[in-house]
Design an enzyme around this catalytic site. Structure first.
Site, PDB file in Angstrom:
ATOM      1  N   CYS A   1       0.832  -1.223   0.000  1.00 34.26           N
ATOM      2  CA  CYS A   1       0.000   0.000   0.000  1.00 34.26           C
ATOM      3  C   CYS A   1       0.856   1.258   0.000  1.00 34.26           C
ATOM      4  CB  CYS A   1      -0.939   0.003   1.191  1.00 34.26           C
ATOM      5  SG  CYS A   1      -2.022  -1.422   1.229  1.00 34.26           S
TER       6      CYS A   1
ATOM      7  N   CYS B   1     -13.048   0.822   8.600  1.00 32.30           N
ATOM      8  CA  CYS B   1     -12.161   0.308   7.545  1.00 32.30           C
ATOM      9  C   CYS B   1     -12.128   1.233   6.341  1.00 32.30           C
ATOM     10  CB  CYS B   1     -12.664  -1.040   7.034  1.00 32.30           C
ATOM     11  SG  CYS B   1     -12.764  -2.318   8.277  1.00 32.30           S
ATOM     12  N   SER B   2     -10.966   1.292   5.678  1.00 34.38           N
ATOM     13  CA  SER B   2     -10.930   1.914   4.351  1.00 34.38           C
ATOM     14  C   SER B   2     -11.608   0.939   3.399  1.00 34.38           C
ATOM     15  CB  SER B   2      -9.481   2.172   3.921  1.00 34.38           C
ATOM     16  OG  SER B   2      -8.769   0.955   3.881  1.00 34.38           O
TER      17      SER B   2
ATOM     18  N   ILE C   1     -12.572  -0.735  -0.603  1.00 32.79           N
ATOM     19  CA  ILE C   1     -11.894  -1.219  -1.811  1.00 32.79           C
ATOM     20  C   ILE C   1     -12.248  -0.209  -2.908  1.00 32.79           C
ATOM     21  CG2 ILE C   1     -12.047  -3.087  -3.501  1.00 32.79           C
ATOM     22  CD1 ILE C   1     -12.309  -4.926  -0.936  1.00 32.79           C
TER      23      ILE C   1
ATOM     24  N   LYS D   1      -9.910   6.252   4.603  1.00 29.15           N
ATOM     25  CA  LYS D   1     -11.200   5.833   5.151  1.00 29.15           C
ATOM     26  C   LYS D   1     -12.374   6.261   4.272  1.00 29.15           C
ATOM     27  CE  LYS D   1     -14.520   4.482   7.265  1.00 29.15           C
ATOM     28  NZ  LYS D   1     -15.054   4.384   5.946  1.00 29.15           N
TER      29      LYS D   1
ATOM     30  N   HIS E   1      -9.190   4.020  -0.983  1.00 29.38           N
ATOM     31  CA  HIS E   1      -7.823   3.503  -0.903  1.00 29.38           C
ATOM     32  C   HIS E   1      -7.508   2.583  -2.089  1.00 29.38           C
ATOM     33  CE1 HIS E   1      -4.067   2.143   0.583  1.00 29.38           C
ATOM     34  NE2 HIS E   1      -4.476   1.163   1.365  1.00 29.38           N
TER      35      HIS E   1
HETATM   36  N1  COA Z   1     -16.613   2.338   4.619  1.00 30.03           N
HETATM   37  C1  COA Z   1     -17.887   2.727   4.412  1.00 30.03           C
HETATM   38  N2  COA Z   1     -18.772   2.043   3.675  1.00 30.03           N
HETATM   39  C2  COA Z   1     -18.343   0.923   3.086  1.00 30.03           C
HETATM   40  C3  COA Z   1     -17.017   0.452   3.230  1.00 30.03           C
HETATM   41  C4  COA Z   1     -16.154   1.197   4.030  1.00 30.03           C
HETATM   42  N3  COA Z   1     -14.887   0.809   4.211  1.00 30.03           N
HETATM   43  N4  COA Z   1     -16.879  -0.693   2.520  1.00 30.03           N
HETATM   44  C5  COA Z   1     -18.074  -0.925   1.937  1.00 30.03           C
HETATM   45  N5  COA Z   1     -18.938   0.054   2.283  1.00 30.03           N
HETATM   46  C6  COA Z   1     -20.349   0.149   1.923  1.00 30.03           C
HETATM   47  C7  COA Z   1     -20.578  -0.099   0.455  1.00 30.03           C
HETATM   48  O1  COA Z   1     -20.602   1.111  -0.269  1.00 30.03           O
HETATM   49  C8  COA Z   1     -21.931  -0.768   0.454  1.00 30.03           C
HETATM   50  O2  COA Z   1     -22.919   0.229   0.616  1.00 30.03           O
HETATM   51  P1  COA Z   1     -24.348   0.084  -0.155  1.00 30.03           P
HETATM   52  O3  COA Z   1     -24.939  -1.207   0.348  1.00 30.03           O
HETATM   53  O4  COA Z   1     -25.071   1.321   0.268  1.00 30.03           O
HETATM   54  O5  COA Z   1     -23.984   0.037  -1.598  1.00 30.03           O
HETATM   55  C9  COA Z   1     -21.926  -1.594   1.725  1.00 30.03           C
HETATM   56  O6  COA Z   1     -20.989  -0.925   2.605  1.00 30.03           O
HETATM   57  C10 COA Z   1     -21.502  -3.022   1.539  1.00 30.03           C
HETATM   58  O7  COA Z   1     -20.379  -3.022   0.669  1.00 30.03           O
HETATM   59  P2  COA Z   1     -19.590  -4.312   0.309  1.00 30.03           P
HETATM   60  O8  COA Z   1     -18.716  -4.009  -0.872  1.00 30.03           O
HETATM   61  O9  COA Z   1     -20.534  -5.484   0.221  1.00 30.03           O
HETATM   62  O10 COA Z   1     -18.663  -4.458   1.576  1.00 30.03           O
HETATM   63  P3  COA Z   1     -17.852  -5.710   1.982  1.00 30.03           P
HETATM   64  O11 COA Z   1     -18.437  -6.222   3.261  1.00 30.03           O
HETATM   65  O12 COA Z   1     -17.698  -6.666   0.880  1.00 30.03           O
HETATM   66  O13 COA Z   1     -16.421  -5.069   2.254  1.00 30.03           O
HETATM   67  C11 COA Z   1     -14.778  -4.396   3.822  1.00 30.03           C
HETATM   68  C12 COA Z   1     -16.215  -4.234   3.351  1.00 30.03           C
HETATM   69  C13 COA Z   1     -14.554  -3.462   4.988  1.00 30.03           C
HETATM   70  C14 COA Z   1     -14.516  -5.852   4.273  1.00 30.03           C
HETATM   71  C15 COA Z   1     -13.821  -4.061   2.640  1.00 30.03           C
HETATM   72  O14 COA Z   1     -14.070  -2.732   2.238  1.00 30.03           O
HETATM   73  C16 COA Z   1     -12.365  -4.225   3.023  1.00 30.03           C
HETATM   74  O15 COA Z   1     -11.829  -5.320   2.946  1.00 30.03           O
HETATM   75  N6  COA Z   1     -11.675  -3.132   3.406  1.00 30.03           N
HETATM   76  C17 COA Z   1     -10.280  -3.179   3.798  1.00 30.03           C
HETATM   77  C18 COA Z   1      -9.386  -3.063   2.592  1.00 30.03           C
HETATM   78  C19 COA Z   1      -7.946  -3.292   2.982  1.00 30.03           C
HETATM   79  O16 COA Z   1      -7.605  -4.180   3.741  1.00 30.03           O
HETATM   80  N7  COA Z   1      -7.042  -2.464   2.439  1.00 30.03           N
HETATM   81  C20 COA Z   1      -5.642  -2.551   2.731  1.00 30.03           C
HETATM   82  C21 COA Z   1      -5.367  -1.849   3.999  1.00 30.03           C
HETATM   83  S1  COA Z   1      -3.765  -2.190   4.669  1.00 30.03           S
END
Ligand code: COA
Length: 378
Positions: A83, A205-206, A208, A322, A326
């Site tokens: 990252c 969480c940040s 995707i 966030k 990201h």
């Molecule tokens: N913050 C706010 N809203 C979020 C979000 C976040 N981080 N991630 C997803 N959403 C929202 C989506 O827009 C969606 O909204 P909607 O239903 O109104 O369209 C809803 O939440 C569900 O989204 P979805 O894509 O199904 O989420 P998910 O459960 O598959 O993924 C996480 C969510 C947090 C698991 C994923 O974003 C993630 O893995 N984040 C971390 C990424 C990471 O590790 N990066 C490297 C860092 S070192």
């Protein structure tokens, strides 16, 4: 050191299903060139920050690929550091200019992530971890959850403290039309969002993200914003080898080097973009960068010091990872774009009045790589 930033731009960040990486980098690069009032032939080298094009996009060789797309048949290469790939690409360009080899370098950061299932992306991101972490089924939310628990236990940090980071950064993103989430959130909404890796919730969480960013660095003085320090440090890849999990040693080392290079102290920073991949990461960054004493950052954030209008330093005016999003390889370059805009005074509704010195903090993996840049307005 004084490396001039001639132009800087990002695309919109978000779920950009209809757009390809080549389309995204063209938009960012052409806008940065327009801002710099430069033609493509002025660019002597292209550095690309990217992590996942090979594993998710089946496309390697990004240096030559994007150089061709942009009509710049010059030295071109991809730089990878998880990252922190974008920050490392900026650092590499700074080194190339400082060495005297090139006068003007285009730095690109790009990632295309949302065409894939989140579990697939989470697995590919773990390429930045260790065998043992992968074998244990760890993901980055899980690794940062361990750090959050350690910080909570040692310093009394609470889930509400972490939620306040999300509230602040979503508020900042609501002022940024290029952000992925342009809506504010309440403390209650963060606290009630589903658990991802206890104690971290969805809104800690940040996301995707897809997006690209570009900056043009040059020795030739074009305008008043310069990079005056660029420092990198590394630590163990895995968490289990570290002595302390309440902060990131690589960040402390890189930031100390950067302050020394710039000849300034943390107190002189007006505005910073920090790597809040999870809300606990912003709390740790505030302490590791020397903005607040160890164990005191959460209270400072909750009291509004780091929010627009606060006493400063003002943190993550873009919305941070966030809420701005990201796209991992683009993040470190986007951070430079945001601080450039702040110091130029063109940050619009999220402008920090009178900002003169800014900092960017880009982290790879769970803290194995840290890149710190300091920018100053002449
Ligand atoms: N913050 C706010 N809203 C979020 C979000 C976040 N981080 N991630 C997803 N959403 C929202 C989506 O827009 C969606 O909204 P909607 O239903 O109104 O369209 C809803 O939440 C569900 O989204 P979805 O894509 O199904 O989420 P998910 O459960 O598959 O993924 C996480 C969510 C947090 C698991 C994923 O974003 C993630 O893995 N984040 C971390 C990424 C990471 O590790 N990066 C490297 C860092 S070192």
């Amino acid at each position: 050191m004084k490396i001039n930033i001639a132009g800087a731009a990002t695309t919109k960040f978000g779920e950009l299903w209809r757009r390809s990486p080549r389309d995204l980098i063209k938009e960012a690069a052409n806008n940065a060139l327009d801002q710099a009032k430069m033609k493509p032939f002025a660019v002597e080298a292209v550095f690309v920050g990217n992590m996942l094009s090979s594993s998710l996009g089946n496309q390697d060789h990004l240096g030559a690929f994007f150089a061709e797309e942009l009509g710049m048949p010059v030295a071109a290469m991809k730089i990878e550091g998880a990252c922190a790939s974008g920050g490392l690409a900026v650092h590499s360009a700074v080194m190339a200019i400082q060495s005297g080899l090139y006068e003007t370098v285009l730095v690109l950061g790009v990632e295309k992530m949302t065409d894939h299932k989140p579990e697939e992306v989470a697995q590919m991101l773990m390429g930045a971890g260790t065998d043992a972490e992968r074998e244990a089924g760890a993901t980055f939310p899980g690794l940062y959850a361990i750090m959050a628990r350690c910080h909570m236990q040692k310093y009394g940090t609470t889930e509400e403290d972490m939620a306040q980071v999300a509230v602040k950064n979503h508020y900042h993103a609501s002022l940024n039309s290029h952000a992925q989430f342009v809506f504010p959130v309440t403390l209650e909404k963060v606290m009630k969002s589903p658990k991802v890796a206890d104690p971290l919730k969805l809104l800690d969480c940040s996301p995707i993200t897809d997006g690209a960013a570009a900056v043009i660095l040059t020795k030739i003085k074009n305008n008043e914003v310069n990079i005056i320090a660029s420092a990198v440090a590394t630590d163990t890849l895995g968490l289990s080898e570290r002595e302390d999990l309440t902060g990131l040693k690589a960040v402390r080392v890189a930031s100390q080097k950067a302050y020394q290079m710039a000849g300034i102290s943390p107190k002189e920073i007006d505005v910073a973009e920090v790597h809040d991949c999870f809300t606990i990461a912003e709390i740790m960054a505030m302490e590791d960068l020397g903005f607040f004493e160890k164990g005191k950052a959460a209270r400072a954030i909750t009291s509004g010091k780091t929010k627009l209008g606060g006493s400063g330093p003002i943190i993550n005016t873009s919305g941070g990872l966030k809420a701005c999003g990201h796209p991992v390889g683009a993040t470190g370059v986007k951070q430079i774009v945001e601080i450039y805009n702040q110091l130029k005074g063109i940050a619009g509704r999220k402008q920090v009045e009178g900002a003169k010195i800014g900092l960017t903090h880009n982290v790879g993996g769970s803290g194995a790589t840290a890149v710190v840049h300091i920018l100053k307005k002449d």
